[in-house]
Design a protein around this motif. Structure first.
Motif, mmCIF file in Angstrom:
data_model
loop_
_atom_site.group_PDB
_atom_site.id
_atom_site.type_symbol
_atom_site.label_atom_id
_atom_site.label_comp_id
_atom_site.label_asym_id
_atom_site.label_seq_id
_atom_site.Cartn_x
_atom_site.Cartn_y
_atom_site.Cartn_z
ATOM 1 N N ASN A 121 -23.890 17.350 -3.569
ATOM 2 C CA ASN A 121 -23.353 16.183 -4.240
ATOM 3 C C ASN A 121 -23.918 17.561 -5.604
ATOM 4 O O ASN A 121 -25.381 16.801 -5.873
ATOM 5 C CB ASN A 121 -23.854 14.918 -4.346
ATOM 6 C CG ASN A 121 -22.655 14.306 -5.827
ATOM 7 O OD1 ASN A 121 -21.944 15.306 -6.511
ATOM 8 N ND2 ASN A 121 -22.752 13.179 -5.537
ATOM 9 N N GLU A 122 -22.880 18.303 -6.204
ATOM 10 C CA GLU A 122 -23.415 18.860 -7.528
ATOM 11 C C GLU A 122 -24.780 18.445 -8.311
ATOM 12 O O GLU A 122 -24.813 18.415 -9.114
ATOM 13 C CB GLU A 122 -22.633 19.952 -7.317
ATOM 14 C CG GLU A 122 -22.767 20.881 -9.256
ATOM 15 C CD GLU A 122 -24.364 21.412 -9.048
ATOM 16 O OE1 GLU A 122 -24.180 22.117 -7.271
ATOM 17 O OE2 GLU A 122 -25.020 21.845 -10.178
ATOM 18 N N ALA A 123 -24.237 16.785 -8.246
ATOM 19 C CA ALA A 123 -24.041 15.406 -9.400
ATOM 20 C C ALA A 123 -25.386 15.369 -9.097
ATOM 21 O O ALA A 123 -26.036 14.987 -10.443
ATOM 22 C CB ALA A 123 -23.143 14.903 -9.247
ATOM 23 N N PHE A 180 -31.563 4.880 -7.664
ATOM 24 C CA PHE A 180 -30.331 5.845 -8.920
ATOM 25 C C PHE A 180 -30.029 6.511 -7.273
ATOM 26 O O PHE A 180 -28.081 6.606 -7.389
ATOM 27 C CB PHE A 180 -31.454 7.383 -9.358
ATOM 28 C CG PHE A 180 -31.801 6.743 -10.592
ATOM 29 C CD1 PHE A 180 -31.093 5.489 -11.729
ATOM 30 C CD2 PHE A 180 -33.415 6.549 -11.303
ATOM 31 C CE1 PHE A 180 -31.245 5.091 -13.073
ATOM 32 C CE2 PHE A 180 -34.155 5.810 -12.226
ATOM 33 C CZ PHE A 180 -32.488 5.704 -13.525
ATOM 34 N N MET A 205 -26.538 3.998 -7.013
ATOM 35 C CA MET A 205 -26.432 4.700 -8.343
ATOM 36 C C MET A 205 -25.538 5.801 -8.362
ATOM 37 O O MET A 205 -24.324 5.812 -8.331
ATOM 38 C CB MET A 205 -27.267 4.601 -9.276
ATOM 39 C CG MET A 205 -26.972 3.412 -9.987
ATOM 40 S SD MET A 205 -28.030 3.532 -11.612
ATOM 41 C CE MET A 205 -28.960 2.666 -12.185
ATOM 42 N N LEU A 206 -25.665 7.032 -7.471
ATOM 43 C CA LEU A 206 -25.141 8.226 -7.850
ATOM 44 C C LEU A 206 -23.971 8.166 -6.134
ATOM 45 O O LEU A 206 -23.624 9.327 -5.935
ATOM 46 C CB LEU A 206 -26.015 9.070 -7.447
ATOM 47 C CG LEU A 206 -26.887 9.771 -8.144
ATOM 48 C CD1 LEU A 206 -27.940 10.231 -8.453
ATOM 49 C CD2 LEU A 206 -26.052 10.587 -9.252
ATOM 50 N N ASP A 207 -23.999 7.276 -5.204
ATOM 51 C CA ASP A 207 -22.659 7.131 -4.794
ATOM 52 C C ASP A 207 -22.908 5.662 -4.044
ATOM 53 O O ASP A 207 -23.206 5.117 -2.933
ATOM 54 C CB ASP A 207 -22.867 8.105 -3.067
ATOM 55 C CG ASP A 207 -21.557 7.464 -2.510
ATOM 56 O OD1 ASP A 207 -20.942 7.149 -2.808
ATOM 57 O OD2 ASP A 207 -21.686 8.781 -1.597
ATOM 58 N N TYR A 240 -27.466 17.338 -8.417
ATOM 59 C CA TYR A 240 -28.661 18.419 -9.524
ATOM 60 C C TYR A 240 -28.794 18.326 -10.887
ATOM 61 O O TYR A 240 -30.033 18.464 -12.040
ATOM 62 C CB TYR A 240 -27.712 19.432 -9.230
ATOM 63 C CG TYR A 240 -28.466 20.159 -7.336
ATOM 64 C CD1 TYR A 240 -30.108 20.894 -7.127
ATOM 65 C CD2 TYR A 240 -27.537 19.705 -6.811
ATOM 66 C CE1 TYR A 240 -30.242 20.876 -5.897
ATOM 67 C CE2 TYR A 240 -28.029 19.824 -5.196
ATOM 68 C CZ TYR A 240 -28.985 20.751 -4.820
ATOM 69 O OH TYR A 240 -29.602 20.798 -4.114
ATOM 70 N N GLY A 241 -27.519 18.044 -11.708
ATOM 71 C CA GLY A 241 -27.842 17.463 -12.974
ATOM 72 C C GLY A 241 -28.119 16.282 -13.338
ATOM 73 O O GLY A 241 -28.840 16.182 -14.558
ATOM 74 N N PHE A 242 -28.258 15.643 -11.972
ATOM 75 C CA PHE A 242 -29.397 14.400 -12.240
ATOM 76 C C PHE A 242 -30.556 14.961 -12.646
ATOM 77 O O PHE A 242 -31.251 14.112 -13.146
ATOM 78 C CB PHE A 242 -29.061 13.213 -11.593
ATOM 79 C CG PHE A 242 -29.874 11.652 -11.680
ATOM 80 C CD1 PHE A 242 -29.850 11.217 -12.716
ATOM 81 C CD2 PHE A 242 -30.388 11.506 -10.812
ATOM 82 C CE1 PHE A 242 -30.497 9.909 -13.498
ATOM 83 C CE2 PHE A 242 -31.292 10.502 -10.891
ATOM 84 C CZ PHE A 242 -31.522 9.255 -12.058
ATOM 85 N N LEU A 297 -21.526 -0.908 -12.195
ATOM 86 C CA LEU A 297 -21.070 0.135 -12.097
ATOM 87 C C LEU A 297 -19.069 0.754 -12.470
ATOM 88 O O LEU A 297 -18.832 1.322 -12.312
ATOM 89 C CB LEU A 297 -21.558 1.197 -10.874
ATOM 90 C CG LEU A 297 -23.148 1.501 -11.319
ATOM 91 C CD1 LEU A 297 -23.536 1.270 -10.212
ATOM 92 C CD2 LEU A 297 -24.039 2.331 -12.342
#
Ligand code: SF4
Lengths: 93, 653
Positions: free
Chosen positions: B233-235, B527, B530-532, B237-239, B476
């Motif tokens: 999940n590229e998100a 976290f 939260m990311l999934d 890496y953003g996080f 969320l």
């Protein structure tokens, strides 16, 4: 043909290396917009925008909203001149 | 599974190591579940209506079974106690390396009671524990205390990791927190004041033991799968690059910040965006503890080239601000330069004080001044000298911070328990009702995010067991409008993700509270989930890791029931203290004053508040009029013993 504007924020902006873009779409569909964005910005954007398991928009840690603040999904249609904003969806800290 | 609890009686100096019976994990999972039970048991033999700053309060530190095992799900330690600022159930999580080092020392839980006759700290080294004189540490902030303890105890058999309080905790400031390794604060509910009231300056721990894992192969394969999923999940890496600062742009877009005491909900100026932080300050990412496959933490060092304002802070180094550090600084106080936001994060951490309650105490007073409700002379009376109160002025902000931390003056003393109690006392002194400008939810706890357009979040502010808070039942599904999750958890219904209706909002709080209670009892970082939240479900996905580590097999339904049981014990503690439906409420501004900006203007809590609250009680199986638990619900959860105590206290519906 319709024109859809995009705004990229946070990690989307970093991956796209731009804050804004516009796309002319043959079909007024979110699926076509997603395809055009990933075609233009490449593999990293695809990994951010598309969930590889479902082939739908990646819902994990992201947020995509129209001008009324409603989250969009892959099956939604778009209006001419609409702006879609791509955001990071995280909370807490 | 052999797990140990260290009991410390500070009054007598007695330290006792006990094995934790396996049944306790069967019933309470671990982490916050066991912390809560230790608190509950304590108050069966001590007065639950005791002064939280007195020797009868208990302070529990605990770390859950997944922590430090290599699961990759991050580690959070938890402190649990009766809150000195809100007077109700209190707990707070924190990362850093202290929690896993407690496990490596051979303990998982530390329960501290009584009061030491003079300042002490607790040193634990591989199950050897002792109380040592802390007179040389008293008067030091958390960074200084941590550095001294690391120097004194060295690096054998391991580095020394610490949990410390600052001068705020020593002064029993109600909103003082406890800091892990001088970097990560357990901010909420005033654990620092509890430690201070017990004359306990710090806990220092060293250990090089191993951890029990019941089924190592299963554990490794779970962990491998977890890493692969995160990596895909590229998100994520953003996080890693932005941490929770990535939320700044989203909050700005939808109008979810808390600007100038929530007179608005968008930041002013262009500087406070995560992009600017990344450009100016981001060098690399790192883990806050160990055992985390994300690594969202990072350090900054200010060199003065970042902005004119940054020149004031040349050489300052600390960790990147989190969203709520930013929300309190750039929002509540209107500080507009990243170096100031970072500095606010550093001083509130070094002083070990909750930035939510502190910023809302200051912004309350700034708003009174802005509206000419108080004069320069009134302010001078509060501070003992002339004092300006300008929005966005760091010098004025620091004067307020020091007033509270060091209890220097009337302002500091009035607001030691946060904006609600401060505003009450100040209104009484002035003979005027200033409560309209105090921002708070349950317990008087404050929170620097716009709540009014978000009914689930608002409900959280009203019902969270530890006082207004987003994390207990984090909305969320609502804020990110996750129709897919609403359908998944509510039989195909989508209303939980729809901001325009009160339906399923109370249900959503109850559901997520149960899930988060599980995660907090596993002892993991939120976290990753939260990311999934649809994929890393606490009852299914994490449930497998829990089984691999503890050998306790549970169906997802049983685990959800476990989460519900844990939430019900927190509720029971508050019911014994006297909390009822009328305490599940929020401040006047949120309730009645419409939002004027952002994507969802014109909203007030009152639009949906009671409908959502009723639904929350219904889904919880609690009685709506009183808000109290029913015997039937407690029996269903295997909590007959708890029901008995509540019945004796007339705290059962
Ligand atoms: S995700 Fe961030 S906060 Fe959580 S354990 Fe990892 S580094 Fe720490």
């Amino acid at each position: 043909m319709i024109t859809v504007h995009t705004q990229f924020h946070s990690h989307f902006r970093e991956v796209a290396a731009t804050a804004r873009d516009s796309f002319e779409l043959d079909e007024p569909l979110v699926s076509e917009l997603a395809q055009r964005i990933t075609d233009k910005y490449g593999a990293k954007m695809k990994a951010l925008l598309i969930d590889p398991d479902t082939n739908e928009l990646n819902e994990r840690g992201t947020m995509f909203v129209d001008t009324k603040g409603r989250r969009i999904s892959i099956e939604d249609t778009l209006n001419d001149g609409e702006t879609i904003t791509f955001l990071v969806g995280i909370a807490g800290g | 599974m052999e797990s140990r609890l260290l009991r410390v009686n500070l009054t007598t100096g007695e330290l006792k190591s006990e094995a934790i019976p396996h049944q306790l994990f069967e019933r309470w999972i671990g982490g916050s579940g066991i912390n809560n039970w230790l608190m509950w048991e304590h108050f069966l033999t001590h007065d639950i209506n005791c002064d939280p700053r007195g020797p009868d309060n208990i302070f529990v530190f605990g770390v859950g079974p997944l922590a430090g095992t290599g699961a990759g799900s991050g580690i959070k330690g938890r402190i649990t106690f009766k809150s000195p600022c809100y007077g109700i159930f209190g707990d707070s999580a924190g990362g850093g390396k202290f929690p896993y080092m407690v496990r490596f020392s051979g303990y998982e839980y530390i329960a501290i009671t009584g009061r030491a006759p003079k300042p002490v700290y607790l040193h634990i080294c591989n199950e050897e524990a002792m109380l040592l004189d802390a007179s040389h540490l008293w008067g030091k902030d958390t960074a200084e205390t941590h550095a001294l303890l690391q120097k004194e105890h060295g690096t054998w058999p391991s580095k020394t990791h610490t949990l410390t309080i600052s001068q705020a905790g020593e002064n029993q400031v109600g909103i003082a927190g406890v800091v892990s390794d001088a970097l990560r604060i357990h901010a909420r509910c005033g654990g620092g004041a509890v430690m201070g009231s017990k004359n306990l300056k710090a806990i220092a721990v060293q250990g090089n033991g191993g951890l029990p894992v019941a089924r190592p192969k299963d554990m490794l394969s779970w962990s491998d799968d977890f890493r692969k999923k995160l990596d895909s999940n590229e998100a994520v890496y953003g996080f890693k690059r932005r941490g929770t600062l990535g939320a700044v742009e989203m909050y700005q877009h939808i109008g979810s910040h808390f600007w100038r005491n929530n007179q608005g909900n968008m930041f002013r100026g262009d500087e406070i965006r995560s992009d600017n932080w990344v450009k100016k300050y981001q060098k690399y990412s790192e883990v806050c503890s160990s055992d985390c496959f994300i690594a969202c933490d990072s350090k900054y060092k200010i060199d003065g080239t970042e902005s004119e304002t940054a020149k004031k802070y040349i050489g300052e180094t600390f960790r990147r601000p989190e969203y709520l550090t930013t929300g309190s600084a750039a929002g509540a106080l209107d500080l507009r330069d990243w170096s100031e936001v970072a500095h606010w994060g550093k001083i509130t951490n070094d002083y070990g004080i909750d930035n939510q309650d502190l910023s809302c105490s200051i912004s309350f007073l700034m708003e009174l001044k802005q509206r000419d409700l108080i004069s320069d002379r009134d302010v001078a009376e509060l501070f003992g000298h002339e004092q300006e109160l300008r929005w966005g002025n760091m010098e004025d902000v620091e004067a307020c911070v020091e007033s509270v931390v060091f209890q220097k003056n009337t302002f500091g003393q009035l607001f030691r328990d946060g904006p609600y109690f401060g505003a009450l006392k100040y209104s009484e002194i002035k003979g005027q009702n200033f409560m309209k400008y105090a921002m708070y939810g349950k317990g008087g706890a404050s929170f620097t995010e716009e709540m009014r357009p978000f009914p689930t979040w608002m409900n959280n502010m009203a019902v969270a067991s530890r006082g207004a808070d987003h994390l207990k039942g984090i909305g969320l599904i609502e804020k990110f409008q996750r129709k897919d999750l609403s359908k998944k958890y509510f039989n195909g219904r989508t209303e939980a993700a729809d901001l325009s209706t009160p339906l399923l909002k109370g249900a959503c709080t109850a559901l997520v509270e149960n899930q988060v209670a599980l995660l907090n009892s596993y002892g993991v970082c939120l976290f990753h989930w939260m990311l999934d939240p649809g994929g890393y479900t606490p009852q299914d996905y994490y449930g497998k890791a829990f089984a691999a580590i503890t050998g306790i097999d549970r169906t997802p339904e049983e685990l959800m029931r476990d989460g519900e049981r844990i939430c019900n014990l927190e509720k029971a503690i508050n019911s014994r203290i006297g909390l009822r439906r009328e305490h599940d409420t929020v401040c006047e501004r949120w309730m009645w004053e419409p939002t004027e900006e952002g994507m969802y203007p014109g909203k007030v809590a009152a639009d949906m508040f009671n409908t959502v609250l009723d639904e929350y009680y219904e889904w919880r199986g609690w009685e709506k009029d009183s808000g109290l638990q029913t015997r039937a619900k407690l029996t269903e959860l295997g909590l007959d013993d708890v029901a008995e105590v509540l019945a004796q206290d007339r705290a059962l519906a």
